[in-house]
Design a protein around this motif. Structure first.
Motif, mmCIF file in Angstrom:
data_model
loop_
_atom_site.group_PDB
_atom_site.id
_atom_site.type_symbol
_atom_site.label_atom_id
_atom_site.label_comp_id
_atom_site.label_asym_id
_atom_site.label_seq_id
_atom_site.Cartn_x
_atom_site.Cartn_y
_atom_site.Cartn_z
ATOM 1 N N GLU A 127 -1.541 5.990 -4.456
ATOM 2 C CA GLU A 127 -2.077 6.132 -5.813
ATOM 3 C C GLU A 127 -1.400 5.140 -6.761
ATOM 4 N N LYS A 128 -0.081 5.053 -6.669
ATOM 5 C CA LYS A 128 0.663 4.154 -7.554
ATOM 6 C C LYS A 128 0.392 2.689 -7.209
ATOM 7 N N ARG A 129 0.358 2.388 -5.934
ATOM 8 C CA ARG A 129 0.204 0.990 -5.527
ATOM 9 C C ARG A 129 -1.165 0.438 -5.891
ATOM 10 N N TYR A 130 -2.216 1.251 -5.707
ATOM 11 C CA TYR A 130 -3.578 0.746 -5.899
ATOM 12 C C TYR A 130 -4.218 1.217 -7.205
ATOM 13 N N GLY A 131 -3.506 2.019 -7.976
ATOM 14 C CA GLY A 131 -4.018 2.423 -9.280
ATOM 15 C C GLY A 131 -5.251 3.297 -9.211
ATOM 16 N N ALA A 182 2.785 9.664 1.292
ATOM 17 C CA ALA A 182 2.027 8.426 1.500
ATOM 18 C C ALA A 182 0.841 8.343 0.545
ATOM 19 N N LEU A 183 0.178 9.458 0.299
ATOM 20 C CA LEU A 183 -0.950 9.466 -0.632
ATOM 21 C C LEU A 183 -0.486 9.165 -2.052
ATOM 22 N N ALA A 240 -5.941 2.037 6.729
ATOM 23 C CA ALA A 240 -5.462 2.530 8.023
ATOM 24 C C ALA A 240 -4.018 3.006 7.948
ATOM 25 N N ALA A 241 -3.241 2.428 7.024
ATOM 26 C CA ALA A 241 -1.862 2.890 6.859
ATOM 27 C C ALA A 241 -1.827 4.367 6.468
ATOM 28 N N LEU A 242 -2.897 4.841 5.825
ATOM 29 C CA LEU A 242 -3.009 6.263 5.493
ATOM 30 C C LEU A 242 -3.683 7.049 6.613
ATOM 31 N N SER A 243 -4.839 6.569 7.059
ATOM 32 C CA SER A 243 -5.612 7.355 8.026
ATOM 33 C C SER A 243 -4.898 7.490 9.367
#
Length: 287
Positions: free
Chosen positions: A275-279, A270-271, A153-156
């Protein structure tokens, strides 16, 4: 109310001509023999120069970015939930593999003509370490799934409210007189391909029945043949709808200028951070 621009009237003239030549003079035409084996759909990583095209698609080809964005959100949900479970010493239940889902409200005809009505690129599996932990209790799993939903949700939240309004606007194009007239040629074109159906919904039913009846070895060729029929007969309709949607989007962007500026400034950073945070890598299906 949606007003049909001059460009749409010109496209309609082209559509009528195409219907007359492609569907009337070739009324006896049937899907030809299956083409040679088609290379599988690929994955792309390049973002559009303007992220508006990913969030507010106006053509079928632009929905490839939208599909990738949706899958990325689901991947973030699953990875964040799995990370939560790992920290708690348990695992979340296994889930079905993710898939890119087409938007037939904005049909990607080139993709459909090449790969069929449903086949797409495979979604890469997340690179997570295998877990031998027990599956958590229902309460534990719900807690971690909630964390996964919050992460996505932080993205959407950056784009979903604007996107929902955009998809609500698209109905004006489908109900416009130009689109209604272009659709009138669809049954005749489908019948000319040996696929009697009164509209898109009926065609999908025929296609599903034929694919269900096909032998496993023949299924890919059958799906591609039905995809070619659909793409051929829908091109006159999309020749009307594509320019109409592009004009509608230009007005939509002007009407929501402040929100669009925020989207353009914040979404891509944010995207990339996710990508970096969740690999996980943001990818898109390509024909």
């Amino acid at each position: 109310m949606f007003r049909r621009p001059v460009l749409v009237r010109a496209a309609l003239a082209v559509a009528v001509a195409l219907l007359g030549t492609a569907c009337s003079t070739d009324a006896a035409r049937r899907p030809g023999p299956p083409a040679a084996t088609v290379a599988p759909a690929r994955l792309g990583r390049a973002l559009p120069a303007d992220p508006v095209r990913m969030v507010l698609p106006a053509t079928g080809a632009e929905t490839r970015w939208t599909q990738g964005l949706y899958v990325f959100g689901q991947q973030v949900t699953r990875i964040a939930a799995a990370d939560c479970a790992r920290r708690g010493g348990f695992a979340v239940p296994a889930q079905a593999p993710l898939a890119f889902i087409r938007f037939f409200a904005l049909p990607d005809l080139d993709f459909v003509a090449r790969h069929g009505l449903s086949t797409s690129a495979d979604v890469p599996a997340a690179a997570t370490a295998p877990s031998t932990a027990r599956v958590g209790s229902a309460a534990q799993v719900r807690r971690c799934q909630a964390q996964g939903t919050k992460a996505a949700a932080a993205l959407s939240d950056l784009y979903l409210p604007l996107e929902q309004r955009w998809f609500g606007e698209l109905g004006a194009v489908d109900s416009s007189p130009a689109t209604v007239r272009a659709r009138r040629g669809l049954p005749g074109c489908l019948a000319g391909h040996g696929t009697p159906a009164k509209d898109e919904r009926a065609f999908m039913g025929v296609a599903d029945a034929r694919q269900q009846a096909a032998a496993p070895a023949d299924l890919p060729a059958t799906e591609r043949a039905m995809g070619r029929v659909y793409a051929d007969c829908m091109r006159p309709v999309e020749a009307v709808r594509d320019p109409a949607r592009l004009n509608l989007r230009a007005r939509f962007l002007a009407d929501h200028a402040a929100e669009v500026r925020t989207l353009r400034r914040r979404l891509v950073p944010a995207l990339r951070a996710a990508e970096k945070r969740y690999g996980v890598t943001l990818v898109f299906p390509e024909p």
